[in-house]
Design a protein around this motif. Structure first.
Motif, PDB file in Angstrom:
ATOM      1  N   THR A  45       0.825  -1.200   0.000  1.00  0.00           N
ATOM      2  CA  THR A  45       0.000   0.000   0.000  1.00  0.00           C
ATOM      3  C   THR A  45       0.862   1.254   0.000  1.00  0.00           C
ATOM      4  O   THR A  45       0.538   2.244  -0.656  1.00  0.00           O
ATOM      5  CB  THR A  45      -0.964  -0.018   1.203  1.00  0.00           C
ATOM      6  OG1 THR A  45      -1.832  -1.139   1.063  1.00  0.00           O
ATOM      7  CG2 THR A  45      -1.806   1.239   1.265  1.00  0.00           C
ATOM      8  N   ARG A  49       0.691   4.289  -2.615  1.00  0.00           N
ATOM      9  CA  ARG A  49       0.516   5.680  -2.189  1.00  0.00           C
ATOM     10  C   ARG A  49       1.639   6.566  -2.715  1.00  0.00           C
ATOM     11  O   ARG A  49       1.440   7.759  -2.936  1.00  0.00           O
ATOM     12  CB  ARG A  49       0.416   5.762  -0.669  1.00  0.00           C
ATOM     13  CG  ARG A  49      -0.895   5.148  -0.130  1.00  0.00           C
ATOM     14  CD  ARG A  49      -0.919   5.086   1.385  1.00  0.00           C
ATOM     15  NE  ARG A  49      -0.808   6.412   1.981  1.00  0.00           N
ATOM     16  CZ  ARG A  49      -1.821   7.264   2.095  1.00  0.00           C
ATOM     17  NH1 ARG A  49      -3.008   6.917   1.683  1.00  0.00           N
ATOM     18  NH2 ARG A  49      -1.634   8.454   2.633  1.00  0.00           N
ATOM     19  N   THR A  81      -7.046   6.943  -8.114  1.00  0.00           N
ATOM     20  CA  THR A  81      -7.055   5.854  -7.146  1.00  0.00           C
ATOM     21  C   THR A  81      -8.480   5.405  -6.835  1.00  0.00           C
ATOM     22  O   THR A  81      -9.379   6.230  -6.715  1.00  0.00           O
ATOM     23  CB  THR A  81      -6.397   6.328  -5.835  1.00  0.00           C
ATOM     24  OG1 THR A  81      -5.118   6.868  -6.153  1.00  0.00           O
ATOM     25  CG2 THR A  81      -6.219   5.175  -4.862  1.00  0.00           C
ATOM     26  N   PHE A  83     -10.163   3.810  -3.721  1.00  0.00           N
ATOM     27  CA  PHE A  83      -9.773   3.606  -2.329  1.00  0.00           C
ATOM     28  C   PHE A  83     -10.435   2.369  -1.740  1.00  0.00           C
ATOM     29  O   PHE A  83     -11.519   1.970  -2.159  1.00  0.00           O
ATOM     30  CB  PHE A  83     -10.140   4.832  -1.500  1.00  0.00           C
ATOM     31  CG  PHE A  83      -9.351   6.051  -1.866  1.00  0.00           C
ATOM     32  CD1 PHE A  83      -8.205   6.380  -1.143  1.00  0.00           C
ATOM     33  CD2 PHE A  83      -9.723   6.852  -2.926  1.00  0.00           C
ATOM     34  CE1 PHE A  83      -7.465   7.496  -1.487  1.00  0.00           C
ATOM     35  CE2 PHE A  83      -8.983   7.966  -3.272  1.00  0.00           C
ATOM     36  CZ  PHE A  83      -7.857   8.291  -2.555  1.00  0.00           C
ATOM     37  N   GLN A  84      -9.771   1.835  -0.722  1.00  0.00           N
ATOM     38  CA  GLN A  84     -10.263   0.632  -0.071  1.00  0.00           C
ATOM     39  C   GLN A  84     -11.674   0.842   0.492  1.00  0.00           C
ATOM     40  O   GLN A  84     -12.539  -0.008   0.366  1.00  0.00           O
ATOM     41  CB  GLN A  84      -9.308   0.242   1.054  1.00  0.00           C
ATOM     42  CG  GLN A  84      -9.632  -1.093   1.657  1.00  0.00           C
ATOM     43  CD  GLN A  84      -8.530  -1.588   2.563  1.00  0.00           C
ATOM     44  OE1 GLN A  84      -7.588  -0.880   2.869  1.00  0.00           O
ATOM     45  NE2 GLN A  84      -8.640  -2.818   2.991  1.00  0.00           N
ATOM     46  N   TYR A  86     -13.621   3.202  -0.563  1.00  0.00           N
ATOM     47  CA  TYR A  86     -14.263   3.931  -1.674  1.00  0.00           C
ATOM     48  C   TYR A  86     -14.088   5.451  -1.565  1.00  0.00           C
ATOM     49  O   TYR A  86     -13.894   6.113  -2.564  1.00  0.00           O
ATOM     50  CB  TYR A  86     -15.758   3.619  -1.814  1.00  0.00           C
ATOM     51  CG  TYR A  86     -16.092   2.137  -1.704  1.00  0.00           C
ATOM     52  CD1 TYR A  86     -15.214   1.176  -2.203  1.00  0.00           C
ATOM     53  CD2 TYR A  86     -17.245   1.704  -1.090  1.00  0.00           C
ATOM     54  CE1 TYR A  86     -15.482  -0.167  -2.097  1.00  0.00           C
ATOM     55  CE2 TYR A  86     -17.530   0.350  -0.981  1.00  0.00           C
ATOM     56  CZ  TYR A  86     -16.646  -0.573  -1.484  1.00  0.00           C
ATOM     57  OH  TYR A  86     -16.919  -1.886  -1.363  1.00  0.00           O
ATOM     58  N   ALA A  87     -14.195   6.018  -0.337  1.00  0.00           N
ATOM     59  CA  ALA A  87     -14.038   7.471  -0.149  1.00  0.00           C
ATOM     60  C   ALA A  87     -14.887   8.277  -1.125  1.00  0.00           C
ATOM     61  O   ALA A  87     -14.414   9.253  -1.711  1.00  0.00           O
ATOM     62  CB  ALA A  87     -12.558   7.880  -0.242  1.00  0.00           C
ATOM     63  N   ASP A 160      -6.609   0.069  -4.360  1.00  0.00           N
ATOM     64  CA  ASP A 160      -6.094  -0.337  -3.050  1.00  0.00           C
ATOM     65  C   ASP A 160      -7.068  -1.324  -2.392  1.00  0.00           C
ATOM     66  O   ASP A 160      -8.028  -0.912  -1.764  1.00  0.00           O
ATOM     67  CB  ASP A 160      -5.920   0.902  -2.173  1.00  0.00           C
ATOM     68  CG  ASP A 160      -5.295   0.565  -0.840  1.00  0.00           C
ATOM     69  OD1 ASP A 160      -4.837  -0.578  -0.668  1.00  0.00           O
ATOM     70  OD2 ASP A 160      -5.266   1.456   0.030  1.00  0.00           O
TER      71      ASP A 160
ATOM     72  N   SER B 214      -9.965  10.424   4.488  1.00  0.00           N
ATOM     73  CA  SER B 214      -9.524   9.891   3.193  1.00  0.00           C
ATOM     74  C   SER B 214     -10.243  10.609   2.044  1.00  0.00           C
ATOM     75  O   SER B 214      -9.794  10.545   0.906  1.00  0.00           O
ATOM     76  CB  SER B 214      -9.763   8.383   3.117  1.00  0.00           C
ATOM     77  OG  SER B 214     -11.138   8.092   3.077  1.00  0.00           O
ATOM     78  N   GLU B 217      -7.822  12.963   0.499  1.00  0.00           N
ATOM     79  CA  GLU B 217      -6.929  12.323  -0.471  1.00  0.00           C
ATOM     80  C   GLU B 217      -7.678  12.061  -1.768  1.00  0.00           C
ATOM     81  O   GLU B 217      -7.129  12.252  -2.854  1.00  0.00           O
ATOM     82  CB  GLU B 217      -6.390  11.004   0.103  1.00  0.00           C
ATOM     83  CG  GLU B 217      -5.335  11.246   1.158  1.00  0.00           C
ATOM     84  CD  GLU B 217      -4.651   9.965   1.607  1.00  0.00           C
ATOM     85  OE1 GLU B 217      -5.170   8.873   1.307  1.00  0.00           O
ATOM     86  OE2 GLU B 217      -3.603  10.068   2.249  1.00  0.00           O
ATOM     87  N   ALA B 218      -8.937  11.620  -1.649  1.00  0.00           N
ATOM     88  CA  ALA B 218      -9.731  11.368  -2.851  1.00  0.00           C
ATOM     89  C   ALA B 218      -9.853  12.653  -3.668  1.00  0.00           C
ATOM     90  O   ALA B 218      -9.734  12.640  -4.888  1.00  0.00           O
ATOM     91  CB  ALA B 218     -11.108  10.832  -2.480  1.00  0.00           C
ATOM     92  N   ASP B 221      -6.552  13.490  -5.270  1.00  0.00           N
ATOM     93  CA  ASP B 221      -6.311  12.508  -6.315  1.00  0.00           C
ATOM     94  C   ASP B 221      -7.076  12.880  -7.579  1.00  0.00           C
ATOM     95  O   ASP B 221      -6.618  12.636  -8.689  1.00  0.00           O
ATOM     96  CB  ASP B 221      -6.751  11.132  -5.812  1.00  0.00           C
ATOM     97  CG  ASP B 221      -6.340  10.021  -6.755  1.00  0.00           C
ATOM     98  OD1 ASP B 221      -5.124   9.884  -6.981  1.00  0.00           O
ATOM     99  OD2 ASP B 221      -7.229   9.315  -7.269  1.00  0.00           O
TER     100      ASP B 221
END
Lengths: 353, 318
Positions: A45, A49, A81, A83-84, A86-87, A160, B214, B217-218, B221
Motif C-alpha cells: 500500500t 501511495r 485511485t 480507495f479501499q 471507496y471514499a 487499493d 480519506s 486524499e480522494a 487525487d
C-alpha cells in the motif's frame, strides 16, 4: 509505463524510523493489469501511495512514461485511485462524484456530462446518476468509485484492495468486471491485494512483496509454478515445503534426494545454492498417493487427518522427518494408514530461503 | 378435539389483540413520562413568562415601573416613532432601530470572528489521534469553569488604560499614551468573540469528528487543489456543524448583556442592555417587553429563512 527506481520510504525520524520500503525497483508495463501482492505490512500500500503521490519517497525516483513524477502533488499526476473504503463524497450525487475529477480539471460542461453518462454505463449504473451515494449498496458504491477514478482517463489506475469489503459472491463478480474494464479502457491497472487467489485470477503480472521488498515478479503462472523463494511458495496457494538434500547442479537443473532415496533432477530457483539441506516446493494437486512399498514413491508417511471438501478430500500426511504434507485425492486412505507419495519430478522446485 | 381447536383460535387472536393494545398504551405512557419534565420546564419557565411579556407589551407603563392594566400598542409605536410631549404627534425616530442595527452588526461580526478563529481549532482537534482529542476538548471547555462575569471583569483589567496591553505597549515604547480600548465597540467585540468561541468550536468539531479524512486524499487525487478540497469537500460536509455553531453564537450574542455592559461601559447600548434598562431605571416595562418580542420575532424569521436556504441548497445536490 511506470518505473520505480531504488525507492526507499521511511516513516518517522531517527531512532523511531520505520522502513516501509527498502530500495525497491520495479517496472510496470503500459496497459497491463499489474498486482502488488503480499501480507499486510509488506509495503504494497505504501508503494501504491507513493505512485499516487499521497506520500513522497524518502529516496529514489518514480517515473511515468519516462517523466519523473515522484515529487509531484497528487492533483498534478495523471493517476487516479480507487480507495479501499471507496471514499465517495457523501454530499454529492453519484453523477457529481463521477464528474468531480473533470470538474476540477475545468473541462467543458458538455464533455463532463457525456463522460459521466459514458462511465456510468461502463459500470452499469446508468439509472443511478441522481441517487445519493449513501443510498447505494457496497457493490454499487464500488462501481461508482471505479467510474469516478476512470472518468478523467488517467494513465494509471491504482486500486487499493478495492474488493476486500465485498462479500465473496460480489467479489467474484467484480473480479471479472475489473478485468473487463481494464481490457476495454486499456489503462494500466495497479492492483493491491493480500488475496493470492484474486491476484492469480486477475493479473497479467504479479509482484510478490514482503517486509518492504519485492520478492518475485512474474506472470501468475510463473509465480505459481516456479516460486523462487520459500516465502513466495508459501504465500501462493497451499504449497507443501519439504526437506531435501542438494547434491549439486547439472547445468540449470539441481540434483537432490529425499532422505536416503535415489537422486532426482529437478528445477532450481537459483544455481548459487550450496550443496546440503534445501527446501523443495510440492503442490498438493501434483502429488499422487501410492502404496507405501511402491518403488515410484518419493516420500513415505502416515495419514494423520482427512478433510472432505466436496470435489474431493484433502489428506494430511506426516512424513518420516515430521514435516506434514497436504495431498488432494478423490478417495482418501483411512487415518493411521501408511502411504507412499509419488510426484512428477518436473513439478518439483528447489527454493531459495 | 376439532371443536376445542376452533374455540381456542379466536381466543388466542383476542388475547393477542389485547396484548398489542397494552403494548401500545405502554409505549404512549413511556413517551409521555420522558417528555413531561422537559415540557413542564418549557411551559413554566418559557412559555408562561413569554405570555406575560406578550400581555405586558400591550399595556401602559406604570409611573414607578410595573404596568397599568389599560390596553395600548404604544410600546410598539414607540419603537419606531417619537411621540411629541405636547401635541401627541408622531415623528419617525431611528434611535432604537440603530440599537438593533448595532446589535445585529456586532453579533454578526462576532459570529464571523468566532467562525474564522474556531474552524481551524475544531479542525486541529479533529485531526488529532483520538486519545489526544479529549485533552483539547477539555481545554476548550475550561473557561466554563469560571463565571462569565469574572472572566469579563478580567478582560476589563487587560484592556483598560492602565491594563496589561497598554502597559506592555508603553514599556516597549510603541506608544506613549495609553490606547483607548475600553468602552469601544472593539472591546465589546473582543469580549463577545472570547465568550462565544467554544459555542462555535464544539459543533464544528462534532461534525468534523465523523469526517472521513480519506475524502481529502480522494479530492487531491481527482485534481482538486488544497483550496478546492476545502471549498468543495470540507465546507459542504461540515455545513451542519457550521450552521449550528453560527446559530449558537449569533442568538446569544444578540441578546448579550454582561459583555457590552462591562466592556462597552453601558455607553454603547446593545439590545440586551436596552431591554434591561426598560425594566430598571427606564421604568417602561411594556416597551422592554415589546423590544424583547420584536427581537425574538426577527431572530425567528432570520433563522427560518436561513434554514430554508440551507435545506434547498442541500437538496440541490441530490
Amino acid at each position: 509505463m511506470i518505473d520505480v527506481k531504488n525507492v526507499t520510504k521511511r516513516f518517522g525520524e531517527g531512532q523511531a524510523a520505520v522502513t516501509a520500503l527498502g530500495d525497491v525497483s520495479l517496472t510496470i508495463p503500459e496497459g497491463s493489469f499489474f498486482t502488488l501482492l503480499g501480507p499486510s505490512g509488506c509495503g504494497k500500500t505504501t508503494l501504491l501511495r507513493l505512485i499516487a503521490g499521497f506520500e513522497l519517497p524518502t529516496e529514489g525516483e518514480i517515473a511515468l512514461d519516462g517523466e519523473s513524477i515522484g515529487h509531484l502533488a497528487p492533483n498534478n499526476r495523471p493517476v487516479n485511485t480507487v480507495f479501499q473504503n471507496y471514499a465517495l463524497f457523501p454530499h454529492m450525487s453519484v453523477a457529481r462524484n463521477v464528474g468531480f475529477g473533470l470538474e476540477m480539471l475545468k473541462r467543458p460542461k458538455a464533455e463532463i456530462d457525456s463522460t459521466i453518462n459514458e462511465m456510468l454505463d461502463l459500470v452499469q449504473l446508468g439509472e443511478f446518476a441522481t441517487r445519493r451515494v449513501d443510498q447505494l449498496s457496497g457493490g454499487q458504491q464500488q462501481r461508482v468509485a471505479l467510474a469516478r477514478a476512470l472518468a478523467p482517463r488517467p494513465k494509471v489506475l491504482l486500486l487499493d484492495e478495492p474488493l476486500s469489503a465485498l462479500d465473496l459472491k460480489l467479489r467474484k463478480g467484480m473480479q471479472s468486471e475489473l478485468k473487463r474494464l481494464q481490457h476495454e479502457t486499456g489503462i494500466t491497472f495497479v492492483f493491491v491485494t493480500h488475496d493470492q487467489g484474486e491476484a492469480l485470477a486477475m493479473s497479467d503480472q504479479i509482484a510478490v512483496m514482503s517486509a518492504g521488498a519485492i520478492r518475485q515478479v512474474g506472470t501468475p503462472e510463473e509465480i505459481y509454478t516456479a516460486p523462487q523463494s520459500r516465502f513466495v511458495a508459501d504465500f501462493i496457494g497451499d504449497t507443501n515445503i519439504v526437506n531435501a538434500t542438494l547434491l549439486g547442479f547439472d547445468g540449470d537443473a539441481a540434483k537432490i534426494k529425499f532422505g536416503e532415496g535415489t537422486p532426482l533432477t529437478v528445477h532450481a530457483a537459483s544455481t548459487s545454492l550450496s550443496p546440503g539441506p534445501v527446501h523443495v516446493a510440492l503442490r498438493p494437486e501434483t502429488i499422487h498417493v501410492v502404496d507405501e512399498r511402491a518403488e515410484t514413491a518419493l516420500l513415505r508417511g502416515e495419514v494423520v487427518d482427512s478433510t472432505y471438501f466436496g470435489a474431493g478430500s484433502q489428506m494430511l500426511v506426516r512424513l518420516e522427518d515430521g514435516v506434514s504434507v497436504h495431498v488432494q485425492v478423490s478417495t482418501p486412505r483411512p487415518v493411521g494408514s501408511r502411504v507412499g507419495l509419488e510426484c512428477d519430478t518436473s513439478m518439483l522446485h528447489v527454493l531459495e530461503d | 378435539m376439532g371443536a376445542a381447536a376452533h374455540i381456542a383460535r379466536p381466543d388466542a387472536a383476542t388475547r393477542l389483540r389485547a396484548a398489542q393494545e397494552v403494548r401500545a398504551r405502554q409505549r404512549r405512557r413511556t413517551r409521555l413520562f420522558l417528555l413531561a419534565p422537559a415540557l413542564g420546564i418549557i411551559g413554566i419557565f418559557g412559555l408562561f413568562p413569554l405570555s406575560i411579556a406578550l400581555v405586558y407589551s400591550f399595556l401602559e407603563p406604570g409611573t414607578y415601573g410595573g404596568v397599568e392594566w389599560v390596553f395600548s400598542y404604544d410600546a410598539y409605536v414607540q419603537f419606531l416613532f417619537e411621540r411629541d410631549i405636547f401635541d401627541d404627534t408622531l415623528s419617525f425616530n431611528s434611535a432604537y432601530l440603530q440599537i438593533f442595527g448595532r446589535s445585529f452588526g456586532l453579533a454578526i461580526t462576532t459570529m464571523i470572528g468566532t467562525l474564522i478563529l474556531g474552524f481551524p481549532v475544531a479542525y486541529f482537534i479533529a485531526a488529532r489521534p483520538p486519545e489526544q482529542r479529549n485533552f483539547w476538548l477539555f481545554a476548550i471547555t475550561l473557561p466554563f469553569w469560571t463565571n462569565l462575569l469574572i472572566r469579563t471583569y478580567s478582560m476589563l483589567l487587560i484592556v483598560r488604560d492602565e491594563g496589561f496591553v497598554n502597559l506592555m505597549l508603553m514599556k516597549l515604547g510603541l506608544i506613549s499614551e495609553p490606547l483607548e480600548m475600553l468602552y469601544t465597540d472593539g472591546a465589546v467585540l473582543a469580549g463577545l468573540v472570547y465568550s462565544y468561541l467554544p459555542f462555535m468550536i464544539l459543533p464544528i468539531y462534532a461534525s468534523l469528528e465523523k469526517f472521513d479524512f480519506s475524502l481529502l486524499e480522494a479530492g487531491h487525487d481527482l485534481y482538486a487543489t488544497r483550496t478546492q478540497v476545502f471549498r468543495h469537500i470540507i465546507i459542504p460536509i461540515t455545513r451542519p456543524g457550521i450552521v449550528a455553531g453560527c446559530v449558537l453564537v449569533l442568538i446569544p450574542a444578540l441578546g448579550a448583556y454582561i459583555t457590552p455592559e462591562l466592556l462597552g461601559g453601558g455607553k454603547k447600548l446593545m439590545i440586551g442592555n436596552l431591554i434591561a434598562l426598560q425594566f430598571g431605571s427606564g421604568r417602561n416595562w411594556p416597551f422592554g417587553a415589546a423590544a424583547a418580542l420584536i427581537l425574538m420575532a426577527v431572530v425567528l424569521i432570520a433563522l427560518l429563512v436561513s434554514l430554508r436556504a440551507g435545506a434547498s441548497k442541500e437538496g440541490g445536490h441530490g
